[in-house]
Design a protein around this motif. Sequence first.
Motif, PDB file in Angstrom:
ATOM      1  N   PHE A   1       0.834  -1.207   0.000  1.00 20.41           N
ATOM      2  CA  PHE A   1       0.000   0.000   0.000  1.00 20.41           C
ATOM      3  C   PHE A   1       0.869   1.258   0.000  1.00 20.41           C
ATOM      4  O   PHE A   1       0.633   2.185  -0.781  1.00 20.41           O
ATOM      5  CB  PHE A   1      -0.906  -0.010   1.234  1.00 20.41           C
ATOM      6  CG  PHE A   1      -1.901   1.117   1.265  1.00 20.41           C
ATOM      7  CD1 PHE A   1      -3.107   1.018   0.597  1.00 20.41           C
ATOM      8  CD2 PHE A   1      -1.631   2.286   1.960  1.00 20.41           C
ATOM      9  CE1 PHE A   1      -4.027   2.054   0.619  1.00 20.41           C
ATOM     10  CE2 PHE A   1      -2.539   3.329   1.994  1.00 20.41           C
ATOM     11  CZ  PHE A   1      -3.744   3.211   1.310  1.00 20.41           C
ATOM     12  N   SER A   2       1.876   1.273   0.868  1.00 20.87           N
ATOM     13  CA  SER A   2       2.722   2.459   0.963  1.00 20.87           C
ATOM     14  C   SER A   2       3.652   2.587  -0.241  1.00 20.87           C
ATOM     15  O   SER A   2       3.818   3.678  -0.801  1.00 20.87           O
ATOM     16  CB  SER A   2       3.542   2.424   2.258  1.00 20.87           C
ATOM     17  OG  SER A   2       4.326   1.249   2.322  1.00 20.87           O
ATOM     18  N   TYR A   3       4.244   1.461  -0.685  1.00 23.03           N
ATOM     19  CA  TYR A   3       5.206   1.521  -1.785  1.00 23.03           C
ATOM     20  C   TYR A   3       4.528   1.953  -3.084  1.00 23.03           C
ATOM     21  O   TYR A   3       4.937   2.935  -3.717  1.00 23.03           O
ATOM     22  CB  TYR A   3       5.881   0.162  -1.965  1.00 23.03           C
ATOM     23  CG  TYR A   3       6.783   0.121  -3.184  1.00 23.03           C
ATOM     24  CD1 TYR A   3       8.053   0.673  -3.140  1.00 23.03           C
ATOM     25  CD2 TYR A   3       6.345  -0.468  -4.379  1.00 23.03           C
ATOM     26  CE1 TYR A   3       8.879   0.644  -4.261  1.00 23.03           C
ATOM     27  CE2 TYR A   3       7.168  -0.498  -5.493  1.00 23.03           C
ATOM     28  CZ  TYR A   3       8.433   0.061  -5.427  1.00 23.03           C
ATOM     29  OH  TYR A   3       9.229   0.043  -6.535  1.00 23.03           O
ATOM     30  N   TYR A   4       3.494   1.225  -3.485  1.00 24.03           N
ATOM     31  CA  TYR A   4       2.852   1.548  -4.759  1.00 24.03           C
ATOM     32  C   TYR A   4       2.109   2.879  -4.681  1.00 24.03           C
ATOM     33  O   TYR A   4       2.019   3.603  -5.676  1.00 24.03           O
ATOM     34  CB  TYR A   4       1.894   0.430  -5.167  1.00 24.03           C
ATOM     35  CG  TYR A   4       2.610  -0.829  -5.598  1.00 24.03           C
ATOM     36  CD1 TYR A   4       3.441  -0.827  -6.703  1.00 24.03           C
ATOM     37  CD2 TYR A   4       2.475  -2.017  -4.896  1.00 24.03           C
ATOM     38  CE1 TYR A   4       4.116  -1.970  -7.104  1.00 24.03           C
ATOM     39  CE2 TYR A   4       3.132  -3.178  -5.280  1.00 24.03           C
ATOM     40  CZ  TYR A   4       3.953  -3.139  -6.373  1.00 24.03           C
ATOM     41  OH  TYR A   4       4.622  -4.269  -6.763  1.00 24.03           O
ATOM     42  N   GLY A   5       1.600   3.193  -3.504  1.00 19.92           N
ATOM     43  CA  GLY A   5       0.944   4.491  -3.349  1.00 19.92           C
ATOM     44  C   GLY A   5       1.896   5.641  -3.610  1.00 19.92           C
ATOM     45  O   GLY A   5       1.584   6.588  -4.349  1.00 19.92           O
ATOM     46  N   LEU A   6       3.089   5.553  -3.041  1.00 22.24           N
ATOM     47  CA  LEU A   6       4.078   6.611  -3.229  1.00 22.24           C
ATOM     48  C   LEU A   6       4.628   6.622  -4.653  1.00 22.24           C
ATOM     49  O   LEU A   6       4.763   7.682  -5.274  1.00 22.24           O
ATOM     50  CB  LEU A   6       5.230   6.419  -2.234  1.00 22.24           C
ATOM     51  CG  LEU A   6       4.912   6.707  -0.766  1.00 22.24           C
ATOM     52  CD1 LEU A   6       6.082   6.317   0.124  1.00 22.24           C
ATOM     53  CD2 LEU A   6       4.581   8.197  -0.578  1.00 22.24           C
ATOM     54  N   VAL A   7       4.948   5.438  -5.176  1.00 27.45           N
ATOM     55  CA  VAL A   7       5.544   5.352  -6.511  1.00 27.45           C
ATOM     56  C   VAL A   7       4.578   5.861  -7.578  1.00 27.45           C
ATOM     57  O   VAL A   7       4.950   6.649  -8.456  1.00 27.45           O
ATOM     58  CB  VAL A   7       5.960   3.899  -6.824  1.00 27.45           C
ATOM     59  CG1 VAL A   7       6.273   3.734  -8.303  1.00 27.45           C
ATOM     60  CG2 VAL A   7       7.165   3.510  -5.997  1.00 27.45           C
ATOM     61  N   LEU A   8       3.335   5.424  -7.519  1.00 28.86           N
ATOM     62  CA  LEU A   8       2.376   5.802  -8.549  1.00 28.86           C
ATOM     63  C   LEU A   8       1.881   7.234  -8.391  1.00 28.86           C
ATOM     64  O   LEU A   8       1.333   7.814  -9.329  1.00 28.86           O
ATOM     65  CB  LEU A   8       1.191   4.833  -8.535  1.00 28.86           C
ATOM     66  CG  LEU A   8       1.553   3.376  -8.838  1.00 28.86           C
ATOM     67  CD1 LEU A   8       0.332   2.487  -8.732  1.00 28.86           C
ATOM     68  CD2 LEU A   8       2.178   3.245 -10.221  1.00 28.86           C
ATOM     69  N   LEU A   9       2.080   7.815  -7.207  1.00 24.46           N
ATOM     70  CA  LEU A   9       1.656   9.192  -6.982  1.00 24.46           C
ATOM     71  C   LEU A   9       2.744  10.190  -7.335  1.00 24.46           C
ATOM     72  O   LEU A   9       2.458  11.358  -7.602  1.00 24.46           O
ATOM     73  CB  LEU A   9       1.254   9.369  -5.510  1.00 24.46           C
ATOM     74  CG  LEU A   9       0.734  10.748  -5.076  1.00 24.46           C
ATOM     75  CD1 LEU A   9      -0.562  11.074  -5.806  1.00 24.46           C
ATOM     76  CD2 LEU A   9       0.535  10.799  -3.570  1.00 24.46           C
ATOM     77  N   THR A  10       3.990   9.744  -7.379  1.00 26.98           N
ATOM     78  CA  THR A  10       5.113  10.653  -7.569  1.00 26.98           C
ATOM     79  C   THR A  10       4.984  11.490  -8.830  1.00 26.98           C
ATOM     80  O   THR A  10       5.184  12.708  -8.797  1.00 26.98           O
ATOM     81  CB  THR A  10       6.443   9.866  -7.617  1.00 26.98           C
ATOM     82  OG1 THR A  10       6.604   9.160  -6.386  1.00 26.98           O
ATOM     83  CG2 THR A  10       7.611  10.810  -7.810  1.00 26.98           C
ATOM     84  N   THR A  11       4.665  10.861  -9.962  1.00 30.13           N
ATOM     85  CA  THR A  11       4.576  11.617 -11.212  1.00 30.13           C
ATOM     86  C   THR A  11       3.401  12.592 -11.201  1.00 30.13           C
ATOM     87  O   THR A  11       3.434  13.601 -11.907  1.00 30.13           O
ATOM     88  CB  THR A  11       4.417  10.666 -12.405  1.00 30.13           C
ATOM     89  OG1 THR A  11       3.333   9.777 -12.166  1.00 30.13           O
ATOM     90  CG2 THR A  11       5.689   9.855 -12.599  1.00 30.13           C
ATOM     91  N   GLU A  12       2.377  12.312 -10.410  1.00 36.60           N
ATOM     92  CA  GLU A  12       1.227  13.201 -10.349  1.00 36.60           C
ATOM     93  C   GLU A  12       1.602  14.540  -9.699  1.00 36.60           C
ATOM     94  O   GLU A  12       1.019  15.575  -9.997  1.00 36.60           O
ATOM     95  CB  GLU A  12       0.103  12.556  -9.543  1.00 36.60           C
ATOM     96  CG  GLU A  12      -0.570  11.387 -10.235  1.00 36.60           C
ATOM     97  CD  GLU A  12      -1.327  11.818 -11.475  1.00 36.60           C
ATOM     98  OE1 GLU A  12      -1.848  12.947 -11.504  1.00 36.60           O
ATOM     99  OE2 GLU A  12      -1.387  11.033 -12.431  1.00 36.60           O
ATOM    100  N   LEU A  13       2.582  14.512  -8.813  1.00 34.21           N
ATOM    101  CA  LEU A  13       2.965  15.724  -8.097  1.00 34.21           C
ATOM    102  C   LEU A  13       3.533  16.780  -9.031  1.00 34.21           C
ATOM    103  O   LEU A  13       3.469  17.966  -8.760  1.00 34.21           O
ATOM    104  CB  LEU A  13       4.003  15.379  -7.019  1.00 34.21           C
ATOM    105  CG  LEU A  13       3.536  14.381  -5.952  1.00 34.21           C
ATOM    106  CD1 LEU A  13       4.672  14.081  -4.980  1.00 34.21           C
ATOM    107  CD2 LEU A  13       2.333  14.930  -5.192  1.00 34.21           C
ATOM    108  N   ASN A  14       4.089  16.322 -10.153  1.00 36.62           N
ATOM    109  CA  ASN A  14       4.705  17.247 -11.093  1.00 36.62           C
ATOM    110  C   ASN A  14       4.126  17.110 -12.493  1.00 36.62           C
ATOM    111  O   ASN A  14       4.723  17.516 -13.468  1.00 36.62           O
ATOM    112  CB  ASN A  14       6.224  16.994 -11.147  1.00 36.62           C
ATOM    113  CG  ASN A  14       6.974  18.163 -11.766  1.00 36.62           C
ATOM    114  OD1 ASN A  14       6.671  19.313 -11.497  1.00 36.62           O
ATOM    115  ND2 ASN A  14       7.957  17.850 -12.611  1.00 36.62           N
ATOM    116  N   ALA A  15       2.921  16.507 -12.566  1.00 40.52           N
ATOM    117  CA  ALA A  15       2.337  16.213 -13.880  1.00 40.52           C
ATOM    118  C   ALA A  15       2.108  17.458 -14.714  1.00 40.52           C
ATOM    119  O   ALA A  15       2.270  17.448 -15.928  1.00 40.52           O
ATOM    120  CB  ALA A  15       1.014  15.462 -13.698  1.00 40.52           C
TER     121      ALA A  15
END
Length: 309
Positions: A287-301
């Motif tokens: 939950f934490s790993y994929y949540g952070l990884v998949l959200l990272t690009t959204e922060l700078n999309a």
Amino acid sequence: MGGGGGGDTFTVDDALLTLGFGKYQYFVLAYAALAWVSEAMEMMLLSFIGPVLKRIWRLSAKEQSLITSVVFIGMLVGAYSWGVIADKYGRRKGFLMTALVTTSAGFMSSFSPNYATLLVLRCVVGIGLGGGPVLCSWLLEFIPPPNRGTWMVVFQAFWTVGAIFEASIAWAVMPTLGWRWLLAFSSIPSFGLLIFYLCTPESPRYLCLNGKIKEAMTILDRIAKVNGTEVPSGTLVSDDDVVASDQDSTPTKRHKQGALTTILKLLSRELIRPTLLLWVVFFGNSFSYYGLVLLTTELNAGRSACAGH
């Protein structure tokens, strides 16, 4: 060696202890590592193509998230299915099937003409990725028991290698060639699994448990030759034979049990506590790993230079 009171018998684990960790295990590790790198790349690319497709195909936030969700749905199906197949038909056939599914669906997804087609193909990729634990089992069944923890940590490190490699490819490919090329390039390691498949051995433990003692001994002899050691003297027996001898029961009883019975064993009185603990730990980690990884690009999309074509 070999439980059951007899000094002239040995199990596969007894043999692996004698054979040690050598060149043969490095070959097995290299193949398993390639598979793990491949799986990491197929997972990591989700964080790169999602924002791009949202812009190009004018997807809603829900539609974008579904591109990722279908992969995990496929993994849920594949994780159970490939385990049953690997137990019934062998580890080699199990990861051959997963490699075929992942490679074909991953490459074909680069030609997806529309959103619906991409969803179907990425779900199929997820089914293939669900077979990752088969590779873990196959690798561990070649490693001497005392060394399994150490080498499993080494094996898991190749996930990071794959993630870094995928990010590097995305950085180089997305701004110029676009997302379709990223999907195509990301399937290349899976092709490598198919190319080197004929060189991979079946798990001696699987062979032994299924009564194929001669085939298991052939592989153990090959390991001994490559590692420069010798197979223990005596007769090879399966773990089931040892347990049956200790309990004075029939050795074939285990093989008559179905997959559901095996799963229910995890919820038995003896195993329920470690089972629940592992479930909670794995859930929290995923939950934490994929949540952070998949959200990272959204922060700078909104300012991404990797918009692609």
